[in-house]
Design a protein around this motif. Structure first.
Motif, PDB file in Angstrom:
ATOM      1  N   UNK A 144       4.228   0.523  71.670  1.00  0.00           N
ATOM      2  CA  UNK A 144       3.157   0.672  70.686  1.00  0.00           C
ATOM      3  C   UNK A 144       2.253  -0.559  70.697  1.00  0.00           C
ATOM      4  N   UNK A 145       2.835  -1.735  70.840  1.00  0.00           N
ATOM      5  CA  UNK A 145       2.030  -2.959  70.910  1.00  0.00           C
ATOM      6  C   UNK A 145       1.145  -2.944  72.162  1.00  0.00           C
ATOM      7  N   UNK A 146       1.690  -2.463  73.268  1.00  0.00           N
ATOM      8  CA  UNK A 146       0.912  -2.353  74.498  1.00  0.00           C
ATOM      9  C   UNK A 146      -0.235  -1.364  74.316  1.00  0.00           C
ATOM     10  N   UNK A 147       0.056  -0.256  73.652  1.00  0.00           N
ATOM     11  CA  UNK A 147      -0.980   0.741  73.402  1.00  0.00           C
ATOM     12  C   UNK A 147      -2.065   0.169  72.493  1.00  0.00           C
ATOM     13  N   UNK A 148      -1.670  -0.630  71.499  1.00  0.00           N
ATOM     14  CA  UNK A 148      -2.658  -1.255  70.609  1.00  0.00           C
ATOM     15  C   UNK A 148      -3.531  -2.240  71.378  1.00  0.00           C
ATOM     16  N   UNK A 149      -2.913  -2.962  72.320  1.00  0.00           N
ATOM     17  CA  UNK A 149      -3.704  -3.856  73.170  1.00  0.00           C
ATOM     18  C   UNK A 149      -4.757  -3.064  73.940  1.00  0.00           C
ATOM     19  N   UNK A 150      -4.353  -1.903  74.467  1.00  0.00           N
ATOM     20  CA  UNK A 150      -5.322  -1.075  75.181  1.00  0.00           C
ATOM     21  C   UNK A 150      -6.433  -0.598  74.247  1.00  0.00           C
ATOM     22  N   UNK A 151      -6.072  -0.195  73.031  1.00  0.00           N
ATOM     23  CA  UNK A 151      -7.084   0.257  72.070  1.00  0.00           C
ATOM     24  C   UNK A 151      -8.076  -0.857  71.767  1.00  0.00           C
ATOM     25  N   UNK A 152      -7.576  -2.087  71.654  1.00  0.00           N
ATOM     26  CA  UNK A 152      -8.463  -3.231  71.435  1.00  0.00           C
ATOM     27  C   UNK A 152      -9.378  -3.430  72.637  1.00  0.00           C
ATOM     28  N   UNK A 153      -8.814  -3.319  73.843  1.00  0.00           N
ATOM     29  CA  UNK A 153      -9.590  -3.449  75.080  1.00  0.00           C
ATOM     30  C   UNK A 153     -10.664  -2.354  75.156  1.00  0.00           C
ATOM     31  N   UNK A 154     -10.274  -1.129  74.838  1.00  0.00           N
ATOM     32  CA  UNK A 154     -11.182   0.018  74.829  1.00  0.00           C
ATOM     33  C   UNK A 154     -12.362  -0.250  73.903  1.00  0.00           C
TER      34      UNK A 154
END
Length: 110
Positions: free
Chosen positions: A90-100
């Protein structure tokens, strides 16, 4: 047993392109609400695959579509974490959302 129903009505033009989307969820207090986009995923247990319906109206603004996708990805991250308990992913996915959001310049400027 109580059942609940969610309806999506799609008005199409002569080329079968969505012109209007309206949805109702009476148990949630929603009746014929307008929408510009709908993303629906259903899990087919037998085939072990996700089935999708992705619809948006031809007048959906591009900037709103980008925000819609960002919010959807963020919500899916929260759901993934609640459903699996996998905090690291989930933390990795949140990092991607921030990158997006950063790449699409969606972050609000302070």
């Amino acid at each position: 047993m109580h059942t609940s129903e969610i309806k999506i009505k799609v008005a199409l033009d002569e080329n079968k392109i969505p012109e209007a989307l309206r949805w109702s969820a009476p148990d949630g207090g929603v009746n014929e609400a307008d929408s510009k986009a709908v993303l629906l995923s259903v899990w087919d247990h037998k085939a072990q695959e996700a089935l999708r319906i992705d619809l948006w109206t031809k007048d959906m603004p591009l900037d709103e579509m980008k925000v819609f996708f960002h919010q959807t990805l963020s919500a899916m991250t929260d759901t993934f974490e609640r459903a699996t308990g996998d905090d690291k992913m989930a933390a990795t996915m949140r990092d991607f959302c921030d990158y997006f959001a950063e790449k699409l310049d969606l972050k609000k400027k302070d």
